[in-house]
Enzyme design. Structure first.
Site, short mmCIF file in Angstrom:
data_model
loop_
_atom_site.label_atom_id
_atom_site.label_comp_id
_atom_site.label_asym_id
_atom_site.label_seq_id
_atom_site.Cartn_x
_atom_site.Cartn_y
_atom_site.Cartn_z
N HIS A 106 0.82 -1.22 0.00
CA HIS A 106 0.00 0.00 0.00
C HIS A 106 0.85 1.27 0.00
CE1 HIS A 106 -3.76 -2.27 1.74
NE2 HIS A 106 -3.50 -2.58 0.50
N CYS A 114 5.50 11.95 -7.97
CA CYS A 114 5.20 13.10 -8.81
C CYS A 114 4.11 12.72 -9.80
CB CYS A 114 6.46 13.56 -9.54
SG CYS A 114 6.12 14.93 -10.67
N1 APR Z 1 -1.92 -7.04 18.17
C1 APR Z 1 -2.54 -7.75 17.17
N2 APR Z 1 -3.61 -7.29 16.50
C2 APR Z 1 -4.09 -6.08 16.83
C3 APR Z 1 -3.50 -5.29 17.84
C4 APR Z 1 -2.37 -5.82 18.52
N3 APR Z 1 -1.75 -5.16 19.51
N4 APR Z 1 -4.22 -4.14 17.94
C5 APR Z 1 -5.19 -4.20 17.02
N5 APR Z 1 -5.12 -5.37 16.35
C6 APR Z 1 -5.98 -5.87 15.25
C7 APR Z 1 -7.41 -5.39 15.33
O1 APR Z 1 -8.17 -6.29 16.12
C8 APR Z 1 -7.82 -5.41 13.87
O2 APR Z 1 -8.37 -6.67 13.51
O3 APR Z 1 -5.46 -5.34 14.06
C9 APR Z 1 -6.51 -5.20 13.11
C10 APR Z 1 -6.37 -3.85 12.43
O4 APR Z 1 -7.33 -3.76 11.42
P1 APR Z 1 -7.50 -2.45 10.52
O5 APR Z 1 -7.56 -1.25 11.39
O6 APR Z 1 -8.64 -2.70 9.62
O7 APR Z 1 -6.12 -2.36 9.70
P2 APR Z 1 -5.67 -3.16 8.41
O8 APR Z 1 -6.25 -4.53 8.40
O9 APR Z 1 -4.20 -3.04 8.32
O10 APR Z 1 -6.33 -2.32 7.24
C11 APR Z 1 -6.10 -2.73 5.93
O11 APR Z 1 -7.25 -0.88 5.00
O12 APR Z 1 -7.74 1.26 5.49
C12 APR Z 1 -7.03 0.47 4.63
O13 APR Z 1 -5.08 0.83 3.38
C13 APR Z 1 -5.55 0.73 4.71
O14 APR Z 1 -3.70 -0.84 4.84
C14 APR Z 1 -5.00 -0.51 5.37
C15 APR Z 1 -6.02 -1.56 5.00
#
Ligand code: APR
Length: 230
Positions: A106, A114
């Site tokens: 990502h 640019c």
């Molecule tokens: N240890 C393990 N897991 C954790 C922790 C922790 N300390 N804290 C939070 N989590 C988990 C949450 O329970 C959740 O399921 O991490 C996950 C984070 O999920 P999102 O916030 O949805 O992030 P992500 O999956 O990386 O999002 C994917 O979506 O918004 C777009 O481009 C953005 O790269 C991102 C993509």
């Protein structure tokens, strides 16, 4: 030698103090994804988007890698290129922990792209003041991050690695966003053992052979020790 692909998401950086996207104190709270994470949002209100990513870029200097990032970097020291980290994160915490074999599917906060000449350049400062591209001089730089509706980076390389993986590990991702959310099925179809480490069951938990719940800072080092001893 096992071939391991590790997919990481915002949850691996949570214990470093980087907010996740979808948790109750997440980054999207107070922001519409359409406003700050789409090409259309950028066209509509460029300053809002530049300010959003400028703030996140600036906040990187106040955070450090945690035990989960370090465990993956240490495992890479032993396994070399047989361990590939594919991260959805745009922070640089894997690299600061010492990982080298990392794909930022990502994009990266510390790079700017640019829109005139297509150059991707290292970037530390803000973009709000519309600085010139160091290569062509045009004032049309954007954060080098992949927004909704755009193609993630290095998909071919990732698909090859998933096809060859003996182990697929997913850490700290909600499984809400494709194509990353589909990697587990790809790897499993090609014979990989699949394991999820997450604070809570993700949307795709049922696709994994095994799911362990808890903080990445504890679960990842524990898993890395198991791999080293196996
Ligand atoms: N240890 C393990 N897991 C954790 C922790 C922790 N300390 N804290 C939070 N989590 C988990 C949450 O329970 C959740 O399921 O991490 C996950 C984070 O999920 P999102 O916030 O949805 O992030 P992500 O999956 O990386 O999002 C994917 O979506 O918004 C777009 O481009 C953005 O790269 C991102 C993509």
């Amino acid at each position: 030698m096992p071939q391991i692909v590790v997919l990481t998401g915002a949850g691996i950086s949570a214990e470093s103090g980087v907010p996740t996207f979808r948790d109750s104190d997440g980054l999207w709270v107070g922001h519409h994804i359409d406003d700050v994470a789409t090409p259309e949002g950028f066209e509509r209100d460029r300053s809002l988007v530049q300010r959003f990513y400028d703030a996140r870029r600036a906040s990187l200097s106040g955070v450090e890698p945690n035990a989960a990032h370090r465990a993956l970097a240490e495992l890479e020291e032993t396994m070399g290129e047989a361990l590939l980290v594919v991260t959805q994160n745009i922070d640089d915490l894997h690299e600061r922990a010492g990982s080298r074999n990392v794909i930022h599917m990502h994009g990266e906060l510390l790079k700017a792209r640019c829109r005139a000449c297509g150059a991707v350049v290292p970037w530390q400062g803000p973009l709000i003041d519309e600085p010139a591209c160091p290569l062509c001089g045009t004032h049309d730089l954007r954060p080098d991050v992949v927004w909704f509706g755009e193609m993630p980076y290095e998909m071919e390389r990732i698909a090859d690695a998933l096809s060859q993986a003996t182990h697929f590990l997913s850490v700290g991702t909600s499984g809400a966003v494709y194509p990353a959310a589909g990697f587990v099925q790809h790897a499993r179809r090609h014979g990989a053992r699949t394991l999820e480490l997450n604070l809570e069951p993700s949307e795709g938990s049922h696709f994994f052979h095994e799911s362990r719940l808890g903080p990445a800072g504890e679960l990842v080092p524990q898993w890395a020790r198991e791999i080293l001893w196996s």
